[in-house]
Write a protein that holds these residues in place. Structure first.
Motif, PDB file in Angstrom:
ATOM      1  N   VAL A 172       0.834  -1.216  -0.033  1.00  0.00           N
ATOM      2  CA  VAL A 172       0.061   0.117  -0.067  1.00  0.00           C
ATOM      3  C   VAL A 172       0.773   1.233  -0.083  1.00  0.00           C
ATOM      4  O   VAL A 172       0.596   2.304  -0.670  1.00  0.00           O
ATOM      5  N   VAL A 173       1.979   1.401   1.002  1.00  0.00           N
ATOM      6  CA  VAL A 173       2.858   2.368   0.709  1.00  0.00           C
ATOM      7  C   VAL A 173       3.578   2.689  -0.471  1.00  0.00           C
ATOM      8  O   VAL A 173       3.748   3.684  -0.893  1.00  0.00           O
ATOM      9  N   PHE A 174       3.952   1.586  -1.234  1.00  0.00           N
ATOM     10  CA  PHE A 174       4.678   1.773  -2.455  1.00  0.00           C
ATOM     11  C   PHE A 174       3.473   2.101  -3.571  1.00  0.00           C
ATOM     12  O   PHE A 174       4.044   2.947  -4.354  1.00  0.00           O
ATOM     13  N   VAL A 175       2.398   1.422  -3.554  1.00  0.00           N
ATOM     14  CA  VAL A 175       1.594   1.778  -4.670  1.00  0.00           C
ATOM     15  C   VAL A 175       0.502   3.056  -4.412  1.00  0.00           C
ATOM     16  O   VAL A 175       0.266   3.592  -5.441  1.00  0.00           O
ATOM     17  N   GLY A 176       0.112   3.297  -3.269  1.00  0.00           N
ATOM     18  CA  GLY A 176      -0.799   4.543  -3.167  1.00  0.00           C
ATOM     19  C   GLY A 176      -0.188   5.617  -3.665  1.00  0.00           C
ATOM     20  O   GLY A 176      -0.858   6.547  -4.291  1.00  0.00           O
ATOM     21  N   PRO A 177       0.947   6.269  -3.398  1.00  0.00           N
ATOM     22  CA  PRO A 177       1.558   7.492  -3.956  1.00  0.00           C
ATOM     23  C   PRO A 177       1.684   7.346  -5.482  1.00  0.00           C
ATOM     24  O   PRO A 177       1.557   8.392  -6.247  1.00  0.00           O
TER      25      PRO A 177
END
Length: 163
Positions: free
Chosen positions: A44-49
């Motif tokens: 999530v931290v990698f894909v969200g931004p």
């Protein structure tokens, strides 16, 4: 051909910037407010931004996004050369951050360990180190970078003698 120096309309610029920031905010809120397994939280931290970036590019267009990026990152780019007082201040900050980070693990010997205090102390030392590199400017960053090249040589300016 679109000129990259021409800013997009202000409405699109604000909307694109807002979408970009929203991508980060939603990512951080999702990770902080939910009990995701560490592997899923990492995704999530990698894909969200990245989704926020793609949405901002869709709103602004590629030239508009490049303009926004130049506008925002222009404030973070340190100057190539800095004045002597600024250099001294930056060196004090840089060395202080390293010294404080080196003695922090031993602070528990003198006082009881407090996890929150340790995290705050570490964040302050890290921010001090990052800020010092910005204060010291681009020439200092080149000196740090030279540490990783075996063939790099230090050159010292000659001091003029006052006779």
């Amino acid at each position: 051909m679109v000129d990259e120096d021409v800013p997009p309309p202000i409405g699109r610029l604000l909307l694109g910037g807002g979408v970009f920031v929203l991508g980060w905010v939603l990512t951080l809120v999702t990770v902080a407010r939910t009990s995701l397994p560490p592997s899923v939280a990492g995704v999530v931290v990698f894909v969200g931004p990245k989704l926020g970036v793609l949405a901002a590019i869709a709103v602004l267009g590629k030239p508009g996004f490049r303009y926004l990026k130049r506008l925002v990152l222009g404030y973070l780019k340190p100057p190539k050369q800095v004045s002597p007082p600024r250099h001294r201040l930056g060196i004090v900050m840089f060395v202080s951050a390293i010294v404080l980070s080196s003695i922090e693990p031993y602070m528990g010997i003198l006082t009881p360990r407090d996890a929150a205090r340790t995290v705050r102390f570490t964040l302050i030392a890290d921010l001090l180190l990052l800020t010092s590199v910005l204060v010291l400017g681009g020439d200092f960053w080149d000196k740090i970078r030279a540490l990783f090249f075996r063939d790099a040589k230090a050159t010292f300016p000659r001091r003029e003698s006052h006779s």
